[in-house]
Design an enzyme around this catalytic site. Structure first.
Site, PDB file in Angstrom:
ATOM      1  N   LYS A   1      -5.165  -4.173   2.095  1.00 33.06           N
ATOM      2  CA  LYS A   1      -5.054  -4.265   3.545  1.00 33.06           C
ATOM      3  C   LYS A   1      -6.245  -3.566   4.172  1.00 33.06           C
ATOM      4  O   LYS A   1      -6.472  -2.374   3.953  1.00 33.06           O
ATOM      5  CB  LYS A   1      -3.751  -3.618   4.006  1.00 33.06           C
ATOM      6  CG  LYS A   1      -3.552  -3.648   5.513  1.00 33.06           C
ATOM      7  CD  LYS A   1      -2.181  -3.135   5.885  1.00 33.06           C
ATOM      8  CE  LYS A   1      -1.997  -3.080   7.391  1.00 33.06           C
ATOM      9  NZ  LYS A   1      -0.696  -2.519   7.762  1.00 33.06           N
TER      10      LYS A   1
ATOM     11  N   GLU B   1      -7.442  -1.552  -5.871  1.00 32.04           N
ATOM     12  CA  GLU B   1      -6.190  -1.397  -5.118  1.00 32.04           C
ATOM     13  C   GLU B   1      -5.085  -2.260  -5.718  1.00 32.04           C
ATOM     14  O   GLU B   1      -3.962  -1.818  -5.909  1.00 32.04           O
ATOM     15  CB  GLU B   1      -6.402  -1.809  -3.650  1.00 32.04           C
ATOM     16  CG  GLU B   1      -6.976  -0.710  -2.767  1.00 32.04           C
ATOM     17  CD  GLU B   1      -5.933   0.351  -2.434  1.00 32.04           C
ATOM     18  OE1 GLU B   1      -4.770   0.220  -2.859  1.00 32.04           O
ATOM     19  OE2 GLU B   1      -6.297   1.329  -1.745  1.00 32.04           O
TER      20      GLU B   1
ATOM     21  N   LYS C   1      -4.673  -8.883   3.318  1.00 32.85           N
ATOM     22  CA  LYS C   1      -4.512  -8.915   4.768  1.00 32.85           C
ATOM     23  C   LYS C   1      -5.719  -8.288   5.440  1.00 32.85           C
ATOM     24  O   LYS C   1      -6.113  -7.204   5.023  1.00 32.85           O
ATOM     25  CB  LYS C   1      -3.256  -8.130   5.125  1.00 32.85           C
ATOM     26  CG  LYS C   1      -2.999  -8.010   6.589  1.00 32.85           C
ATOM     27  CD  LYS C   1      -1.775  -7.183   6.821  1.00 32.85           C
ATOM     28  CE  LYS C   1      -1.660  -6.923   8.306  1.00 32.85           C
ATOM     29  NZ  LYS C   1      -0.687  -5.943   8.614  1.00 32.85           N
TER      30      LYS C   1
ATOM     31  N   SER D   1      -2.182 -11.335  13.473  1.00 31.80           N
ATOM     32  CA  SER D   1      -2.002 -11.608  14.904  1.00 31.80           C
ATOM     33  C   SER D   1      -3.297 -12.007  15.602  1.00 31.80           C
ATOM     34  O   SER D   1      -3.309 -12.920  16.424  1.00 31.80           O
ATOM     35  CB  SER D   1      -1.388 -10.378  15.572  1.00 31.80           C
ATOM     36  OG  SER D   1      -2.216  -9.238  15.371  1.00 31.80           O
TER      37      SER D   1
ATOM     38  N   TYR E   1       2.019 -16.473  12.038  1.00 31.21           N
ATOM     39  CA  TYR E   1       2.686 -16.728  13.322  1.00 31.21           C
ATOM     40  C   TYR E   1       2.684 -18.212  13.658  1.00 31.21           C
ATOM     41  O   TYR E   1       3.331 -18.636  14.593  1.00 31.21           O
ATOM     42  CB  TYR E   1       2.019 -15.896  14.419  1.00 31.21           C
ATOM     43  CG  TYR E   1       2.028 -14.421  14.058  1.00 31.21           C
ATOM     44  CD1 TYR E   1       3.188 -13.667  14.193  1.00 31.21           C
ATOM     45  CD2 TYR E   1       0.899 -13.812  13.509  1.00 31.21           C
ATOM     46  CE1 TYR E   1       3.229 -12.344  13.804  1.00 31.21           C
ATOM     47  CE2 TYR E   1       0.928 -12.487  13.111  1.00 31.21           C
ATOM     48  CZ  TYR E   1       2.092 -11.756  13.259  1.00 31.21           C
ATOM     49  OH  TYR E   1       2.137 -10.450  12.864  1.00 31.21           O
TER      50      TYR E   1
HETATM   51  C1  PBG Z   1       2.231  -2.019   9.964  1.00 33.08           C
HETATM   52  C2  PBG Z   1       1.676  -3.389  10.062  1.00 33.08           C
HETATM   53  C3  PBG Z   1       0.617  -3.864  10.862  1.00 33.08           C
HETATM   54  C4  PBG Z   1       0.547  -5.254  10.645  1.00 33.08           C
HETATM   55  C5  PBG Z   1       1.558  -5.566   9.746  1.00 33.08           C
HETATM   56  N1  PBG Z   1       2.220  -4.383   9.378  1.00 33.08           N
HETATM   57  C6  PBG Z   1      -0.236  -3.169  11.822  1.00 33.08           C
HETATM   58  C7  PBG Z   1      -1.284  -2.237  11.418  1.00 33.08           C
HETATM   59  O1  PBG Z   1      -1.523  -1.944  10.254  1.00 33.08           O
HETATM   60  O2  PBG Z   1      -1.886  -1.728  12.349  1.00 33.08           O
HETATM   61  C8  PBG Z   1      -0.402  -6.192  11.318  1.00 33.08           C
HETATM   62  C9  PBG Z   1       0.044  -7.598  11.419  1.00 33.08           C
HETATM   63  C10 PBG Z   1      -0.737  -8.450  12.327  1.00 33.08           C
HETATM   64  O3  PBG Z   1      -1.749  -8.080  12.939  1.00 33.08           O
HETATM   65  O4  PBG Z   1      -0.317  -9.599  12.467  1.00 33.08           O
HETATM   66  N2  PBG Z   1       1.414  -1.080   9.345  1.00 33.08           N
END
Ligand code: PBG
Length: 326
Positions: free
Chosen positions: A199, A237, A252, A278, A317
């Protein structure tokens, strides 16, 4: 004389489907749902057109709407009634995700995945317990090892409520092992862990932080999430999470990291998930709203690219609309 080579022969309508290399199906898609314990009716999320925060009372309806399109799985995010410095509503038995999970699993066939993190539950918005000097010193933020126990408790509380799978997203070192141990000790040895293994600290999470009310109150997440510059580190990771017992590996965001999706696919034989985040969704919507590109085509092409890169599963989404179109 050499004849011209004609790849176009296989692009004619009758044969395109036969030679198509990548198939996108509703069952590949996981739909995010935001459940909000502070509202009693659905509230649109402005930066994510078509998405709403739903009250706990409507969680089942929301899941049914998604299932009707052919989607089989949802991932739940919660907005709690209150926040504190440790994020204690994250593991509350009557917490928002726990309650929604209980209802959805009792009433529907949806496969319920829960996001396991503390950032929506802490008053400072970070994904773990804060260091004392966190506010003054941008070089320290969360206490890694103290956070592990809270994540394990959260995951166990989700499984107790009936979660089919848990998905830790906090990028805490050791989170998968701690959660696996916690689940096993609590008798949930059959609940798989899908790790947000790779991530990145991404600018594309902006709209989500609005939606889930989880933006950090100060500083950023660069000390726990990965540097977008790093590709080889992603393998380290993922390897750690595999060692710790991850059942599925997530990358991600998705679209800016398709090389990494491909790497993880080639290096590991675990199912690979990619999170079309998102910001990736909001960009397409914003451009479509201006008439600069076609929404449906851009959405489909985004998801197809993610699959082509090697993802088996896509958290997106677009899930509802694309599944409907398929
Ligand atoms: C929680 C989390 C996040 C997202 C999924 N789980 C936010 C972040 O790490 O700031 C982001 C998902 C998205 O942007 O659609 N840690």
């Amino acid at each position: 004389m050499t004849r011209p080579r004609r790849p176009r022969r296989l692009r004619q309508d009758g044969v395109r489907g036969l030679v198509s290399e990548t198939e996108l199906e509703p069952s590949d898609l996981i739909a995010p749902v935001f459940v909000d314990a502070t509202v009693d009716e659905r509230r649109p999320i402005e930066s994510m057109p078509g998405h709403e925060r739903v009250p706990v009372d409507e969680a089942v309806d929301r899941a049914e709407e998604l299932l009707a399109t052919g989607i089989e799985s949802v991932i739940l995010f919660g907005i709690p009634t209150s926040k504190d410095d440790r994020g204690s509503r994250a593991w509350a038995e009557d917490g928002v995700v726990q309650e929604a999970t209980r209802r959805i699993t009792a009433a529907t066939d949806a496969y319920v995945i829960t996001d396991v993190c503390l950032c929506e539950y802490t008053d400072h918005g970070h994904c773990g317990v804060l260091e004392d000097r966190a506010e003054e010193d941008p070089d320290v933020t969360v206490r890694n090892d103290e956070t592990l126990d809270l994540l394990a408790r959260t995951a166990v509380s989700h499984a107790d409520a009936g979660a089919d799978m848990v998905a830790p997203s906090s990028m805490t070192d050791g989170m998968v092992g701690a959660i696996r141990d916690g689940l096993d000790e609590a008798g949930h040895e059959h609940v798989p862990v899908m790790s947000y293994a790779v991530k990145y600290e991404s600018a594309f999470y902006g709209p989500f932080r609005d939606a889930a009310d989880g933006a950090p109150a100060f500083g950023d997440r660069r000390h726990y999430q990965m540097d977008p510059a790093n590709r080889r580190e992603a393998m380290r990771e993922a390897a750690l999470d595999v060692e710790e017992g991850a059942d599925a590996l997530m990358v991600k965001p998705a679209l800016s990291y398709l090389d990494v999706v491909r790497d993880v696919r080639e290096e590991f034989d675990h199912p690979v998930a990619a999170y079309n985040v998102s910001g990736e969704y909001a960009m397409v919507h914003a451009a479509a709203e201006k008439g600069w590109l076609g929404l449906e085509g851009a959405a489909l092409e985004s998801l197809l690219s993610i699959k082509r890169a090697g993802a088996d599963l896509i958290l997106t989404y677009f899930a509802e609309d694309v599944a409907d179109a398929l």
